[in-house]
Design a protein around this motif. Sequence first.
Motif, PDB file in Angstrom:
ATOM      1  N   THR A   1       1.028  -1.316   0.019  1.00  0.00           N
ATOM      2  CA  THR A   1      -0.119  -0.173   0.005  1.00  0.00           C
ATOM      3  C   THR A   1       0.894   1.329   0.012  1.00  0.00           C
ATOM      4  OG1 THR A   1      -1.737  -1.310   1.213  1.00  0.00           O
ATOM      5  CG2 THR A   1      -1.781   1.161   1.187  1.00  0.00           C
ATOM      6  N   THR A   2       2.037   1.251   0.672  1.00  0.00           N
ATOM      7  CA  THR A   2       2.757   2.285   0.802  1.00  0.00           C
ATOM      8  C   THR A   2       3.344   2.709  -0.594  1.00  0.00           C
ATOM      9  OG1 THR A   2       3.473   1.853   3.106  1.00  0.00           O
ATOM     10  CG2 THR A   2       5.038   3.452   1.770  1.00  0.00           C
ATOM     11  N   LEU A   3       3.764   1.573  -1.277  1.00  0.00           N
ATOM     12  CA  LEU A   3       4.335   1.741  -2.793  1.00  0.00           C
ATOM     13  C   LEU A   3       3.373   2.218  -3.740  1.00  0.00           C
ATOM     14  CD1 LEU A   3       6.499  -1.485  -2.991  1.00  0.00           C
ATOM     15  CD2 LEU A   3       7.211   0.760  -2.549  1.00  0.00           C
ATOM     16  N   ILE A   4       2.062   1.794  -3.584  1.00  0.00           N
ATOM     17  CA  ILE A   4       0.958   2.203  -4.569  1.00  0.00           C
ATOM     18  C   ILE A   4       0.665   3.649  -4.112  1.00  0.00           C
ATOM     19  CG2 ILE A   4      -1.328   2.079  -4.869  1.00  0.00           C
ATOM     20  CD1 ILE A   4      -1.197  -1.097  -4.428  1.00  0.00           C
ATOM     21  N   ALA A   5       0.725   4.110  -2.935  1.00  0.00           N
ATOM     22  CA  ALA A   5       0.393   5.613  -2.425  1.00  0.00           C
ATOM     23  C   ALA A   5       1.340   6.496  -3.056  1.00  0.00           C
ATOM     24  CB  ALA A   5       0.043   5.708  -1.044  1.00  0.00           C
ATOM     25  N   MET A   6       2.662   6.005  -2.845  1.00  0.00           N
ATOM     26  CA  MET A   6       3.743   6.852  -3.338  1.00  0.00           C
ATOM     27  C   MET A   6       3.832   6.953  -4.834  1.00  0.00           C
ATOM     28  SD  MET A   6       5.221   8.251  -0.962  1.00  0.00           S
ATOM     29  CE  MET A   6       6.664   8.955  -1.820  1.00  0.00           C
ATOM     30  N   GLY A   7       3.314   5.956  -5.552  1.00  0.00           N
ATOM     31  CA  GLY A   7       3.334   5.796  -7.011  1.00  0.00           C
ATOM     32  C   GLY A   7       2.054   6.722  -7.455  1.00  0.00           C
ATOM     33  N   LEU A   8       1.169   6.781  -6.760  1.00  0.00           N
ATOM     34  CA  LEU A   8      -0.197   7.451  -7.005  1.00  0.00           C
ATOM     35  C   LEU A   8       0.384   9.009  -7.213  1.00  0.00           C
ATOM     36  CD1 LEU A   8      -3.111   5.471  -5.963  1.00  0.00           C
ATOM     37  CD2 LEU A   8      -2.514   6.048  -8.397  1.00  0.00           C
ATOM     38  N   ALA A   9       1.048   9.351  -6.120  1.00  0.00           N
ATOM     39  CA  ALA A   9       1.454  10.971  -5.453  1.00  0.00           C
ATOM     40  C   ALA A   9       2.278  11.269  -6.622  1.00  0.00           C
ATOM     41  CB  ALA A   9       2.094  10.765  -4.221  1.00  0.00           C
TER      42      ALA A   9
ATOM     43  N   THR B   1     -17.904   9.619   4.751  1.00  0.00           N
ATOM     44  CA  THR B   1     -17.687   8.258   4.395  1.00  0.00           C
ATOM     45  C   THR B   1     -16.154   7.534   5.242  1.00  0.00           C
ATOM     46  OG1 THR B   1     -18.313   8.305   2.172  1.00  0.00           O
ATOM     47  CG2 THR B   1     -16.956   6.415   2.497  1.00  0.00           C
ATOM     48  N   CYS B   2     -15.173   8.489   5.290  1.00  0.00           N
ATOM     49  CA  CYS B   2     -14.178   7.905   5.956  1.00  0.00           C
ATOM     50  C   CYS B   2     -14.355   8.204   7.464  1.00  0.00           C
ATOM     51  CB  CYS B   2     -13.066   8.817   5.511  1.00  0.00           C
ATOM     52  SG  CYS B   2     -12.477   8.489   3.499  1.00  0.00           S
ATOM     53  N   GLY B   3     -15.132   9.246   8.139  1.00  0.00           N
ATOM     54  CA  GLY B   3     -15.137   9.434   9.198  1.00  0.00           C
ATOM     55  C   GLY B   3     -16.114   8.180   9.802  1.00  0.00           C
ATOM     56  N   ILE B   4     -17.003   7.930   9.486  1.00  0.00           N
ATOM     57  CA  ILE B   4     -17.997   7.148   9.767  1.00  0.00           C
ATOM     58  C   ILE B   4     -17.160   5.628   9.862  1.00  0.00           C
ATOM     59  CG2 ILE B   4     -20.121   5.514   9.608  1.00  0.00           C
ATOM     60  CD1 ILE B   4     -20.370   8.492  10.689  1.00  0.00           C
ATOM     61  N   TRP B   5     -16.408   5.389   8.906  1.00  0.00           N
ATOM     62  CA  TRP B   5     -15.811   4.096   8.675  1.00  0.00           C
ATOM     63  C   TRP B   5     -14.886   4.132   9.822  1.00  0.00           C
ATOM     64  CZ3 TRP B   5     -15.594  -0.085   5.308  1.00  0.00           C
ATOM     65  CH2 TRP B   5     -14.375  -0.923   5.378  1.00  0.00           C
ATOM     66  N   LEU B   6     -13.887   5.232   9.977  1.00  0.00           N
ATOM     67  CA  LEU B   6     -12.882   5.102  11.207  1.00  0.00           C
ATOM     68  C   LEU B   6     -13.306   4.944  12.442  1.00  0.00           C
ATOM     69  CD1 LEU B   6      -9.864   5.037  11.116  1.00  0.00           C
ATOM     70  CD2 LEU B   6      -9.975   7.474  11.566  1.00  0.00           C
ATOM     71  N   LEU B   7     -14.345   5.553  12.780  1.00  0.00           N
ATOM     72  CA  LEU B   7     -15.043   5.692  14.191  1.00  0.00           C
ATOM     73  C   LEU B   7     -15.549   4.252  14.180  1.00  0.00           C
ATOM     74  CD1 LEU B   7     -16.735   9.170  14.701  1.00  0.00           C
ATOM     75  CD2 LEU B   7     -14.883   8.066  15.782  1.00  0.00           C
ATOM     76  N   LEU B   8     -16.388   3.850  13.630  1.00  0.00           N
ATOM     77  CA  LEU B   8     -16.806   2.380  13.631  1.00  0.00           C
ATOM     78  C   LEU B   8     -15.743   1.271  14.024  1.00  0.00           C
ATOM     79  CD1 LEU B   8     -19.671   1.976  11.204  1.00  0.00           C
ATOM     80  CD2 LEU B   8     -19.987   2.260  13.457  1.00  0.00           C
ATOM     81  N   LEU B   9     -14.806   1.357  13.250  1.00  0.00           N
ATOM     82  CA  LEU B   9     -13.520   0.400  13.558  1.00  0.00           C
ATOM     83  C   LEU B   9     -12.799   0.800  14.768  1.00  0.00           C
ATOM     84  CD1 LEU B   9     -11.925   0.404   9.907  1.00  0.00           C
ATOM     85  CD2 LEU B   9     -13.164  -1.350  11.044  1.00  0.00           C
TER      86      LEU B   9
ATOM     87  N   PHE C   1      -9.332   2.347   4.793  1.00  0.00           N
ATOM     88  CA  PHE C   1      -9.321   3.892   4.895  1.00  0.00           C
ATOM     89  C   PHE C   1      -8.681   4.601   3.710  1.00  0.00           C
ATOM     90  CE2 PHE C   1      -8.022   8.086   6.658  1.00  0.00           C
ATOM     91  CZ  PHE C   1      -9.085   8.357   7.113  1.00  0.00           C
ATOM     92  N   ALA C   2      -7.236   4.125   3.501  1.00  0.00           N
ATOM     93  CA  ALA C   2      -6.573   4.887   2.704  1.00  0.00           C
ATOM     94  C   ALA C   2      -7.302   4.652   1.354  1.00  0.00           C
ATOM     95  CB  ALA C   2      -5.106   4.279   2.657  1.00  0.00           C
ATOM     96  N   GLY C   3      -8.005   3.752   0.811  1.00  0.00           N
ATOM     97  CA  GLY C   3      -8.528   3.591  -0.495  1.00  0.00           C
ATOM     98  C   GLY C   3      -9.660   4.481  -0.554  1.00  0.00           C
ATOM     99  N   LEU C   4     -10.644   4.620   0.524  1.00  0.00           N
ATOM    100  CA  LEU C   4     -11.717   5.409   0.617  1.00  0.00           C
ATOM    101  C   LEU C   4     -11.318   6.835   0.427  1.00  0.00           C
ATOM    102  CD1 LEU C   4     -13.884   3.669   3.260  1.00  0.00           C
ATOM    103  CD2 LEU C   4     -14.344   3.927   0.905  1.00  0.00           C
ATOM    104  N   LEU C   5     -10.230   7.290   1.027  1.00  0.00           N
ATOM    105  CA  LEU C   5      -9.851   8.673   1.166  1.00  0.00           C
ATOM    106  C   LEU C   5      -9.048   9.133  -0.147  1.00  0.00           C
ATOM    107  CD1 LEU C   5      -9.640  10.908   3.616  1.00  0.00           C
ATOM    108  CD2 LEU C   5      -7.107  10.386   3.229  1.00  0.00           C
TER     109      LEU C   5
END
Length: 307
Positions: free
Chosen positions: A39-47, A198-206, A243-247
């Motif tokens: 996921t780190t590599l994917i996020a940096m590649g997209l950046a 979307t991300c806020g509800i997802w994170l709080l529930l977890l 969370f990263a995917g949703l955000l």
Amino acid sequence: MSGNQAINANRYVGQQANLQITHRGSDWYYTVCAMMGATTLIAMGLAFRRPQTHRLFHYLTASITAVACVSYFAMGSNLGQLPILVEFVRRRNRQVGSAGTREIFYARYIDWFITTPLLLLELLLTAGVPTPTILVTLFADVLMIVCGLIGALTQTRYKWGFWTFGMAALFFIAYELLYDARRHANVLGGDPKKTFWTCGIWLLLLWFLYPIAWGLSEGGNVIHPDSEAIFYGILDVLAKIGFAGLLLWGHRKTSPRNIGRNIIEPDQLFEKHGQDDGVTSQSGGAPSNISGSTAGAGHPTATPTQV
């Protein structure tokens, strides 16, 4: 010998608990480590495919999963742990037996100490929350993690006092997200509002499932460390990678200006200073005033830009 030998290799590194992960728990930790690294590599590649001004959330996401990758590597190697006397000795429990000590991974709390404030920061920036609110929310988060660590390392019933303090901090975080941050997100509207919800509800529930995992493992000594690894691992995968995917998907069309961030590209900054130098030379060296306006005719009045 083939296969995962991490537990055997590190068996004599520091003190070992009576109850600790097995090869199955180690394999799972390494699996999550690989997921975090990918996921780190994917996020940096997209950046790198976006302008520098639009990379904020990609860099934050990559930082979160990179720290988690290191943490899960340590736990998969059965490192970053301490044997702690359990408060509850459950002789009739097949999972934990009558073990006197249980391993507590302090590496997990170091991970959370760094990554959970960054997760909150991504949410609060998405909502356009002012700096004082961001600071107090991040402080509550740090307090929550510290209380969880001290409670996990406490051998008596006083650990539940720290659990209570941590829960109070968690409820404060939930209040800030559901009240203050929600109001700011509603004012922004559009994609930032949708992404925050979307991300806020997802994170709080977890996040409200983590105290349950803590109570079953470090707190109550109910489940085996292998089961603890699966419980926490699934939560971390959902709370970080999910969370990263949703955000990042929610911010795919969001400009920094949409969330109140005015970031200048390096070439724009150079062009601005170049124009300022040209104006100064044409006006006989007269400096511009505080507001950025100049004496040269035909030049637009500039306003201070926050970077």
